[in-house]
Design an enzyme around this catalytic site. Structure first.
Site, PDB file in Angstrom:
ATOM      1  N   HIS A  62      36.087  42.089  60.161  1.00 10.39           N
ATOM      2  CA  HIS A  62      34.874  41.549  59.546  1.00 10.39           C
ATOM      3  C   HIS A  62      33.786  42.610  59.386  1.00 10.39           C
ATOM      4  O   HIS A  62      33.628  43.506  60.201  1.00 10.39           O
ATOM      5  CB  HIS A  62      34.343  40.384  60.393  1.00 10.39           C
ATOM      6  CG  HIS A  62      34.003  40.774  61.801  1.00 10.39           C
ATOM      7  ND1 HIS A  62      32.768  41.253  62.172  1.00 10.39           N
ATOM      8  CD2 HIS A  62      34.750  40.765  62.937  1.00 10.39           C
ATOM      9  CE1 HIS A  62      32.752  41.503  63.475  1.00 10.39           C
ATOM     10  NE2 HIS A  62      33.960  41.217  63.953  1.00 10.39           N
ATOM     11  N   ASP A  63      33.058  42.507  58.286  1.00  8.41           N
ATOM     12  CA  ASP A  63      31.857  43.311  58.027  1.00  8.41           C
ATOM     13  C   ASP A  63      32.153  44.791  57.828  1.00  8.41           C
ATOM     14  O   ASP A  63      31.243  45.621  57.865  1.00  8.41           O
ATOM     15  CB  ASP A  63      30.828  43.146  59.151  1.00  8.41           C
ATOM     16  CG  ASP A  63      30.418  41.711  59.359  1.00  8.41           C
ATOM     17  OD1 ASP A  63      29.776  41.142  58.463  1.00  8.41           O
ATOM     18  OD2 ASP A  63      30.767  41.132  60.413  1.00  8.41           O
ATOM     19  N   GLY A 111      35.402  45.466  63.738  1.00  8.43           N
ATOM     20  CA  GLY A 111      34.268  44.948  63.002  1.00  8.43           C
ATOM     21  C   GLY A 111      33.174  45.982  62.770  1.00  8.43           C
ATOM     22  O   GLY A 111      32.926  46.846  63.601  1.00  8.43           O
TER      23      GLY A 111
END
Length: 255
Positions: free
Chosen positions: A119-120, A137
């Site tokens: 994520h991200d 992440g």
């Protein structure tokens, strides 16, 4: 070009000349650009926007909810550019509201089998991630970087443009542009000189970066002393890229 055994959500938007194989699942809030090719058994969930000319091989999972325990189902996104190759069993997750709410992938990247992009993350253009390379992440990967097989990158780490990590490397701090890293934890092992040659950097820039590497790593300077020396030594654009990366590093660079 869409197999009758594929599932396409009514809200999904599919571009022109797109091939979708059997048992592939395309969820709601997904946009797939022109000329994409998706094999069988691919899962794409949204909100996700995929550009043109991407190839996604079997068992890849693109745009799935992230594995962050803080994620509570917020509407986050995955944005992908053009002409990426996503090989078997790659996993790419959407963002979280703890960051900007999106994972962003550039164009012309190659993600080999079993790569994981959490994520991200922000991945630039022309990046190669070899088999089983994984980035946690909030990791940023610069243009033309290469991550060797089974490289593991700690959350929030930044990998500079044209950097290179050897297979099985564990990267716990930022890797500056042009630097080669290997080991557990990864440490600097020289410059990605071959990469600079292949990408057409001038001999002057190559020499300037080589001198900058010696200043940063081989003269016994602190990072602050090295940056000050580099600013005086050269006005080469690639050295400026190196200086900007080092001065903006929040985790510190590998040493």
């Amino acid at each position: 070009m869409i197999d009758k055994l594929a599932y396409i959500h009514p809200d999904a938007k599919i571009g022109n000349n797109v091939t979708i194989g059997p048992w592939t699942y395309i969820g709601a809030d997904v946009e797939i650009g022109d000329d994409c090719w998706l094999s069988s058994h691919v899962v794409v969930k949204g909100p996700t926007v995929i550009g043109k000319g991407n190839k996604i091989f079997q068992f890849a999972s693109v745009g799935e909810d992230c594995q962050d325990k803080k994620y509570a189902g917020e509407p986050t996104r995955l944005i992908m550019g053009d002409n990426n190759i996503i090989r078997e069993s790659v996993t790419i997750h959407r963002g979280t509201t703890q960051d900007k709410g999106e994972t962003r992938i550039g164009s012309n990247n190659l993600f080999m089998a079993y790569v994981h992009i959490a994520h991200d993350c922000v991945v630039g253009n022309n990046v190669i991630m070899s088999n089983n390379a994984s980035i946690a992440g909030h990791v940023h990967v610069g243009d033309w970087a290469i991550l060797g097989g089974l490289t593991g990158v700690h959350q929030f780490v930044h990998i500079g443009a044209h950097a290179f990590t050897a297979g099985y490397s564990l990267i716990l701090q930022d890797v500056p542009p042009f630097v080669m890293a290997s080991g557990q934890p990864g440490i600097p092992r020289g410059l990605n000189s071959e990469g600079m040659k292949r990408r057409g950097f001038s001999k002057e820039s190559q020499m300037a970066v080589r001198r900058a590497y010696k200043t940063l790593y081989r003269k016994g300077h602190t990072v602050e002393e090295a940056v000050a020396a580099l600013a005086e030594e050269s006005d080469d654009e690639q050295v400026k890229l190196l200086i900007d990366f080092v001065t903006s590093s929040s985790r510190g660079i590998i040493r």
